[in-house]
Design an enzyme around this catalytic site. Structure first.
Site, PDB file in Angstrom:
ATOM      1  N   SER A   1       4.221   2.640   8.263  1.00  0.00           N
ATOM      2  CA  SER A   1       3.940   1.709   7.288  1.00  0.00           C
ATOM      3  C   SER A   1       5.252   1.218   6.427  1.00  0.00           C
ATOM      4  CB  SER A   1       2.757   2.136   6.386  1.00  0.00           C
ATOM      5  OG  SER A   1       1.615   2.371   7.017  1.00  0.00           O
TER       6      SER A   1
ATOM      7  N   ASP B   1       0.473  -7.569   1.997  1.00  0.00           N
ATOM      8  CA  ASP B   1       0.342  -6.168   2.116  1.00  0.00           C
ATOM      9  C   ASP B   1       2.046  -6.190   1.904  1.00  0.00           C
ATOM     10  OD1 ASP B   1       0.552  -3.495   1.749  1.00  0.00           O
ATOM     11  OD2 ASP B   1       0.107  -3.436   3.918  1.00  0.00           O
TER      12      ASP B   1
ATOM     13  N   HIS C   1       0.640  -1.099   0.079  1.00  0.00           N
ATOM     14  CA  HIS C   1      -0.141   0.080   0.156  1.00  0.00           C
ATOM     15  C   HIS C   1       0.774   1.437   0.151  1.00  0.00           C
ATOM     16  CE1 HIS C   1       0.148  -0.149   4.518  1.00  0.00           C
ATOM     17  NE2 HIS C   1       0.187   1.117   4.457  1.00  0.00           N
TER      18      HIS C   1
ATOM     19  N   VAL D   1      17.738  16.948   9.060  1.00  0.00           N
ATOM     20  CA  VAL D   1      19.219  17.531   8.699  1.00  0.00           C
ATOM     21  C   VAL D   1      19.894  16.556   7.765  1.00  0.00           C
ATOM     22  CG1 VAL D   1      21.340  17.774   9.924  1.00  0.00           C
ATOM     23  CG2 VAL D   1      19.224  18.002  11.302  1.00  0.00           C
TER      24      VAL D   1
END
Length: 239
Positions: free
Chosen positions: A186, A85, A41, A58
Site C-alpha cells: 500500500s 486514497d 490509509h 540489512v
C-alpha cells in the site's frame, strides 16, 4: 506477487514508510525533493521514511532515515469508500540536508488527462516490500517488482460490482491473478514509462485478497490529483 526481486537502486524514488515503532507499514514515492506520495490509509500519528532502502533485513550504509514533518491527507479522502486514497508526506529538511536526501531523483507525475488518453502504456510496474504470497505472515525483506497491465474501467467495475469504483480509482493486473500487489505494498507506486521516463500513475490502494482470479489490484488515480499535489508542494515546500 508473481514478480521478482528488483535490482538495487533501480527505483531511486521508492521509499519505505514506517510507523512510530519503526515498523515498515507501507511504501511511498518521492515526487519532489523532500516530498513523498503515499496512500491516505497509511497515515499514522507519527511516521518516518527510509530513502535508498533495498533489503530491510540489512543496514548497508546507504539508507537515509527521515522523520515526517507533516502529513497532508487529500481533503476529499473517504475512509469508508477509500476514494481519493492519497497523502503527501513532507520530510524534515534538516535530516535531508545532513544526509544528502534532497538530491535524490524523484519519479515524474503524469499529465492530468492520462486516463482519458486513447494511447496509454500497455504494461506498467508495481514495486514494494509487501507479501509475496497472500498466506505469508510477513512481507518481503527485499524490494520486489511485478509487471501489470492497466485494466479498463468497465472491466474493473464489473469485477468489483459490490464496491463503489470511482474515477479516482483504476484497476491493474491480470484476470488470472498471476501478478498483483498485496498487504504491505500500500502507498507504493504503479509506474508506467511515458516518453522514456518512469511516471507514477497510481498509488497502491486496496483489493479483494491478493492475486485472486477475477479480482484486480485497485490504485488511486494520480492524474486526477496532479494539480493538488503541485499546489501542496508549492505552498508548503522548502524555501
Amino acid at each position: 506477487m508473481g514478480g521478482q526481486e528488483s535490482e538495487k537502486f533501480h527505483w531511486p524514488w521508492q521509499v519505505a514508510v514506517l510507523n512510530g515503532f519503526q515498523e515498515v507499514i507501507c511504501g511511498g514515492t518521492l515526487v519532489a525533493p523532500g516530498w513523498v506520495l503515499t496512500a491516505a490509509h497509511c497515515s499514522r500519528q507519527k511516521l518516518f521514511v527510509i530513502l535508498k532502502e533495498y533489503d530491510l533485513s540489512v543496514y548497508e550504509g546507504d539508507e537515509i532515515r527521515v522523520r515526517v514533518e507533516r502529513i497532508i491527507i487529500h481533503p476529499r479522502y473517504n475512509p469508508n469508500t477509500i476514494d481519493n486514497d492519497m497523502a503527501l508526506l513532507k520530510l524534515r529538511a534538516l535530516d535531508l540536508e545532513l544526509d544528502g536526501g534532497l538530491n535524490l531523483q524523484p519519479a515524474c507525475l503524469p499529465p492530468s488527462d492520462f486516463q482519458r488518453r486513447k494511447r496509454k502504456p500497455k504494461m506498467c510496474v508495481v514495486i514494494g516490500w509487501g507479501k509475496v504470497q497472500s498466506q505469508d505472515s510477513y512481507g518481503s525483506q527485499i524490494l520486489r517488482e511485478a509487471r501489470v497491465p492497466i485494466v479498463g474501467q468497465r472491466t474493473c467495475r464489473s469485477a468489483y460490482w459490490r464496491y463503489q469504483i470511482t474515477n479516482n480509482m483504476f484497476c491493474a493486473g491480470y484476470r488470472d491473478g498471476r501478478s498483483d500487489t498485496c498487504s504491505g505494498d500500500s502507498g507504493g507506486p504503479l509506474l508506467c514509462k511515458m516518453r522514456g521516463r518512469w511516471t507514477v500513475v497510481g498509488v497502491t490502494s486496496f483489493g479483494y485478497g491478493c492475486g485472486r482470479r477475477g479480482k484486480y489490484g485497485i490504485y488511486a488515480n494520480v492524474a486526477n490529483h496532479v494539480r493538488w499535489i503541485k499546489s501542496v508542494i508549492k505552498t508548503s515546500g522548502y524555501q
